[in-house]
Design a protein around this motif. Structure first.
Motif, PDB file in Angstrom:
ATOM      1  N   LEU A 282      -6.005  32.195  -1.005  1.00  0.00           N
ATOM      2  CA  LEU A 282      -7.366  31.880  -1.415  1.00  0.00           C
ATOM      3  C   LEU A 282      -8.284  31.581  -0.244  1.00  0.00           C
ATOM      4  CD1 LEU A 282      -6.806  29.634  -4.567  1.00  0.00           C
ATOM      5  CD2 LEU A 282      -7.729  31.954  -4.513  1.00  0.00           C
ATOM      6  N   THR A 283      -7.769  30.954   0.798  1.00  0.00           N
ATOM      7  CA  THR A 283      -8.616  30.550   1.915  1.00  0.00           C
ATOM      8  C   THR A 283      -7.898  30.739   3.244  1.00  0.00           C
ATOM      9  OG1 THR A 283      -7.833  28.251   1.777  1.00  0.00           O
ATOM     10  CG2 THR A 283      -9.833  28.805   0.538  1.00  0.00           C
ATOM     11  N   LYS A 284      -8.687  30.790   4.300  1.00  0.00           N
ATOM     12  CA  LYS A 284      -8.188  30.757   5.671  1.00  0.00           C
ATOM     13  C   LYS A 284      -8.611  29.434   6.306  1.00  0.00           C
ATOM     14  CE  LYS A 284      -8.596  35.781   6.263  1.00  0.00           C
ATOM     15  NZ  LYS A 284      -9.212  36.877   7.090  1.00  0.00           N
ATOM     16  N   VAL A 285      -8.015  29.116   7.439  1.00  0.00           N
ATOM     17  CA  VAL A 285      -8.414  27.919   8.171  1.00  0.00           C
ATOM     18  C   VAL A 285      -9.880  28.052   8.579  1.00  0.00           C
ATOM     19  CG1 VAL A 285      -8.072  26.618  10.296  1.00  0.00           C
ATOM     20  CG2 VAL A 285      -6.093  27.393   8.979  1.00  0.00           C
ATOM     21  N   HIS A 286     -10.641  27.010   8.299  1.00  0.00           N
ATOM     22  CA  HIS A 286     -12.061  27.022   8.629  1.00  0.00           C
ATOM     23  C   HIS A 286     -12.274  26.670  10.102  1.00  0.00           C
ATOM     24  CE1 HIS A 286     -12.844  27.222   4.332  1.00  0.00           C
ATOM     25  NE2 HIS A 286     -12.103  26.145   4.157  1.00  0.00           N
ATOM     26  N   GLN A 287     -13.056  27.486  10.790  1.00  0.00           N
ATOM     27  CA  GLN A 287     -13.349  27.207  12.192  1.00  0.00           C
ATOM     28  C   GLN A 287     -13.997  25.850  12.366  1.00  0.00           C
ATOM     29  OE1 GLN A 287     -15.676  30.420  13.874  1.00  0.00           O
ATOM     30  NE2 GLN A 287     -14.175  30.734  15.482  1.00  0.00           N
ATOM     31  N   GLU A 288     -14.896  25.518  11.453  1.00  0.00           N
ATOM     32  CA  GLU A 288     -15.675  24.290  11.596  1.00  0.00           C
ATOM     33  C   GLU A 288     -14.815  23.038  11.459  1.00  0.00           C
ATOM     34  OE1 GLU A 288     -18.378  27.326   9.521  1.00  0.00           O
ATOM     35  OE2 GLU A 288     -16.239  26.796   9.585  1.00  0.00           O
ATOM     36  N   THR A 289     -13.810  23.066  10.598  1.00  0.00           N
ATOM     37  CA  THR A 289     -13.005  21.869  10.345  1.00  0.00           C
ATOM     38  C   THR A 289     -11.592  21.965  10.895  1.00  0.00           C
ATOM     39  OG1 THR A 289     -12.328  22.718   8.174  1.00  0.00           O
ATOM     40  CG2 THR A 289     -14.307  21.347   8.249  1.00  0.00           C
ATOM     41  N   GLY A 290     -11.156  23.164  11.310  1.00  0.00           N
ATOM     42  CA  GLY A 290      -9.834  23.339  11.895  1.00  0.00           C
ATOM     43  C   GLY A 290      -8.695  23.351  10.901  1.00  0.00           C
ATOM     44  N   MET A 291      -9.008  23.393   9.618  1.00  0.00           N
ATOM     45  CA  MET A 291      -7.946  23.421   8.620  1.00  0.00           C
ATOM     46  C   MET A 291      -8.499  23.869   7.276  1.00  0.00           C
ATOM     47  SD  MET A 291      -7.478  19.269   8.110  1.00  0.00           S
ATOM     48  CE  MET A 291      -6.133  19.428   6.929  1.00  0.00           C
ATOM     49  N   THR A 292      -7.609  24.100   6.336  1.00  0.00           N
ATOM     50  CA  THR A 292      -7.959  24.312   4.934  1.00  0.00           C
ATOM     51  C   THR A 292      -6.960  23.532   4.107  1.00  0.00           C
ATOM     52  OG1 THR A 292      -8.367  25.949   3.177  1.00  0.00           O
ATOM     53  CG2 THR A 292      -6.572  26.419   4.703  1.00  0.00           C
ATOM     54  N   LEU A 293      -7.396  22.970   3.015  1.00  0.00           N
ATOM     55  CA  LEU A 293      -6.512  22.159   2.177  1.00  0.00           C
ATOM     56  C   LEU A 293      -6.927  22.319   0.726  1.00  0.00           C
ATOM     57  CD1 LEU A 293      -4.163  20.059   2.249  1.00  0.00           C
ATOM     58  CD2 LEU A 293      -5.929  18.290   2.212  1.00  0.00           C
ATOM     59  N   LEU A 294      -6.127  23.051  -0.047  1.00  0.00           N
ATOM     60  CA  LEU A 294      -6.432  23.280  -1.458  1.00  0.00           C
ATOM     61  C   LEU A 294      -5.889  22.141  -2.305  1.00  0.00           C
ATOM     62  CD1 LEU A 294      -5.713  27.095  -1.861  1.00  0.00           C
ATOM     63  CD2 LEU A 294      -7.836  25.944  -1.202  1.00  0.00           C
ATOM     64  N   GLU A 295      -6.618  21.828  -3.357  1.00  0.00           N
ATOM     65  CA  GLU A 295      -6.254  20.708  -4.228  1.00  0.00           C
ATOM     66  C   GLU A 295      -6.807  20.942  -5.635  1.00  0.00           C
ATOM     67  OE1 GLU A 295      -4.986  18.063  -5.193  1.00  0.00           O
ATOM     68  OE2 GLU A 295      -4.280  16.779  -3.579  1.00  0.00           O
ATOM     69  N   GLY A 296      -6.452  20.005  -6.531  1.00  0.00           N
ATOM     70  CA  GLY A 296      -7.081  19.857  -7.836  1.00  0.00           C
ATOM     71  C   GLY A 296      -7.128  21.061  -8.743  1.00  0.00           C
ATOM     72  N   PRO A 297      -6.071  21.892  -8.880  1.00  0.00           N
ATOM     73  CA  PRO A 297      -6.162  23.035  -9.792  1.00  0.00           C
ATOM     74  C   PRO A 297      -6.311  22.585 -11.240  1.00  0.00           C
ATOM     75  CG  PRO A 297      -3.879  22.698  -9.136  1.00  0.00           C
ATOM     76  CD  PRO A 297      -4.713  21.753  -8.320  1.00  0.00           C
ATOM     77  N   VAL A 298      -7.231  23.242 -11.975  1.00  0.00           N
ATOM     78  CA  VAL A 298      -7.446  22.909 -13.376  1.00  0.00           C
ATOM     79  C   VAL A 298      -7.913  24.156 -14.117  1.00  0.00           C
ATOM     80  CG1 VAL A 298      -9.801  22.063 -12.905  1.00  0.00           C
ATOM     81  CG2 VAL A 298      -8.628  21.365 -15.001  1.00  0.00           C
ATOM     82  N   PHE A 299      -7.335  24.444 -15.275  1.00  0.00           N
ATOM     83  CA  PHE A 299      -7.742  25.583 -16.091  1.00  0.00           C
ATOM     84  C   PHE A 299      -8.946  25.216 -16.937  1.00  0.00           C
ATOM     85  CE2 PHE A 299      -3.334  26.899 -15.324  1.00  0.00           C
ATOM     86  CZ  PHE A 299      -3.513  28.251 -15.046  1.00  0.00           C
ATOM     87  N   ASP A 300      -9.926  26.152 -17.007  1.00  0.00           N
ATOM     88  CA  ASP A 300     -11.045  25.949 -17.908  1.00  0.00           C
ATOM     89  C   ASP A 300     -10.740  26.586 -19.265  1.00  0.00           C
ATOM     90  OD1 ASP A 300     -11.511  28.719 -17.699  1.00  0.00           O
ATOM     91  OD2 ASP A 300     -13.206  28.492 -16.326  1.00  0.00           O
ATOM     92  N   GLU A 301     -11.706  26.542 -20.177  1.00  0.00           N
ATOM     93  CA  GLU A 301     -11.464  27.038 -21.535  1.00  0.00           C
ATOM     94  C   GLU A 301     -11.259  28.550 -21.582  1.00  0.00           C
ATOM     95  OE1 GLU A 301     -14.637  25.703 -24.010  1.00  0.00           O
ATOM     96  OE2 GLU A 301     -13.764  23.699 -24.310  1.00  0.00           O
ATOM     97  N   ASP A 302     -11.699  29.257 -20.548  1.00  0.00           N
ATOM     98  CA  ASP A 302     -11.542  30.710 -20.484  1.00  0.00           C
ATOM     99  C   ASP A 302     -10.246  31.128 -19.793  1.00  0.00           C
ATOM    100  OD1 ASP A 302     -14.010  31.097 -21.753  1.00  0.00           O
ATOM    101  OD2 ASP A 302     -15.083  30.960 -19.843  1.00  0.00           O
ATOM    102  N   GLY A 303      -9.425  30.166 -19.404  1.00  0.00           N
ATOM    103  CA  GLY A 303      -8.174  30.479 -18.726  1.00  0.00           C
ATOM    104  C   GLY A 303      -8.325  30.757 -17.251  1.00  0.00           C
TER     105      GLY A 303
END
Length: 341
Positions: free
Chosen positions: A52-73
């Motif tokens: 989904l993401t690459k390491v961001h140049q500005e912050t030096g990292m990427t960190l995915l969190e909080g997955p949640v399904f909406d009503e449309d799946g």
């Protein structure tokens, strides 16, 4: 790519960012029944869905969190370290393996997401600014739901859980003061007006989830590798509190928590691309992990969402190789407590 070290807690605090799925190997019966009968801890190998993401140049990292399904799946995922204007919340079609921007702004450090059963809006915790922000289900109409101090101290809200009436329960992942832990579990009324401390003196509380029957709350403490249980009194307070599970994580630490329909706990691990699965009685049932060949550039599995009414689970995994979704078969069906937070 050069392997980036996992930032120490002190460094994350300095920049205001607490660090903060594919089938299982068993097909007959339930995994929990099998593990309990044999006394064995299963290893479940998760399979990659997509990056989904690459390491961001500005912050030096990427960190995915909080997955949640909406009503449309569709699956919403937050990127804690996304810079201003980048995709701070992504909307993912897990079948088509595509993603697009759901929300961005110039300041938020979002560490979790969950839909309210009261108003249907999606709520985000902003760790750096001590706020909780809500959005319409389509990502529009951003509002500040809660801001300010609780009992004289601003929060570092990390994860959140809703009760059946729409009241919020938040892990306030504050650090140390004068050598003493100052983390808290905070209850916020569904109108955002009243905030109450339910537990304090905690060591960077992170994951939080109701049990399957909404009788109490599970919460983890990142720097103690333990899961505690708050039995609620039904009137907005706490009847009792105790340490329930001590997690043998080695160099890894306890991150977010999800709970399935059978009451099993999925404890994410910061520092290892894996999750530990326990029964509500503290029995270690399984370890969900990224296969060794893919784990080299991945350092943390932060959270999981299990398809509501199904067993397909999607785990957020991050490291110097980027931010990924992995999938596996959960031990039981997904419910609200395994969808966001």
């Amino acid at each position: 790519m050069r392997r980036l070290p996992i930032p120490p807690l002190a460094q994350l605090a300095t920049i205001g960012l607490l660090a903060l799925t594919g089938c299982g190997t068993q097909t007959g019966g339930t995994a929990a029944d099998a593990a309990t009968a044999t006394g064995a801890v299963r290893t479940v190998h998760a399979q990659k869905v997509m990056r989904l993401t690459k390491v961001h140049q500005e912050t030096g990292m990427t960190l995915l969190e909080g997955p949640v399904f909406d009503e449309d799946g569709q699956l919403l995922v937050v990127d804690v370290t996304a810079p201003a204007g980048d995709r701070k919340v992504l909307r993912v079609d897990v079948r088509e393996k595509t993603s697009r921007m759901f929300h961005t702004d110039d300041r938020g450090t979002y560490t979790s997401a969950q839909f309210s059963p009261y108003d249907g809006r999606v709520y985000l915790t902003d760790f750096s600014h001590g706020e909780i922000v809500s959005l319409a289900p389509d990502g529009s109409d951003p509002r500040t739901f809660f801001s300010g101090e609780v009992d004289g101290a601003r929060m570092n809200p990390d994860d959140l859980a809703f009760d059946q009436e729409g009241n919020l329960f938040v892990s306030d992942s504050r650090g140390m003061s004068e050598g003493k832990p100052t983390g808290r579990v905070v209850r916020i009324g569904r109108d955002g007006q009243k905030a109450t401390v339910l537990a304090d003196g905690l060591s960077a509380p992170n994951g939080i989830s109701f049990d399957a029957d909404y009788r109490g709350l599970w919460f983890s403490e990142l720097t103690e590798d333990r899961i505690s249980y708050l039995l609620l009194d039904g009137e907005g307070g706490v009847a009792s509190r105790h340490t329930a599970i001590r997690v043998d994580g080695g160099i890894a630490q306890t991150d977010s928590i999800a709970v399935d329909a059978d009451g099993n706990l999925y404890q994410a691990l910061h520092g290892r691309p894996a999750m530990a699965v326990y029964s509500e009685h503290g029995e270690r049932l399984a370890t969900v992990e990224v296969p060794a060949r893919a784990a080299e550039g991945l350092e943390s599995a932060t959270n999981v969402a299990i398809t509501p009414g199904g067993r397909k689970a999607y785990m957020t995994v991050s490291g110097p190789d980027g931010g990924y979704l992995y999938t596996f078969d959960a031990l039981a069906e997904g419910i609200r407590q395994s969808n966001g937070g």
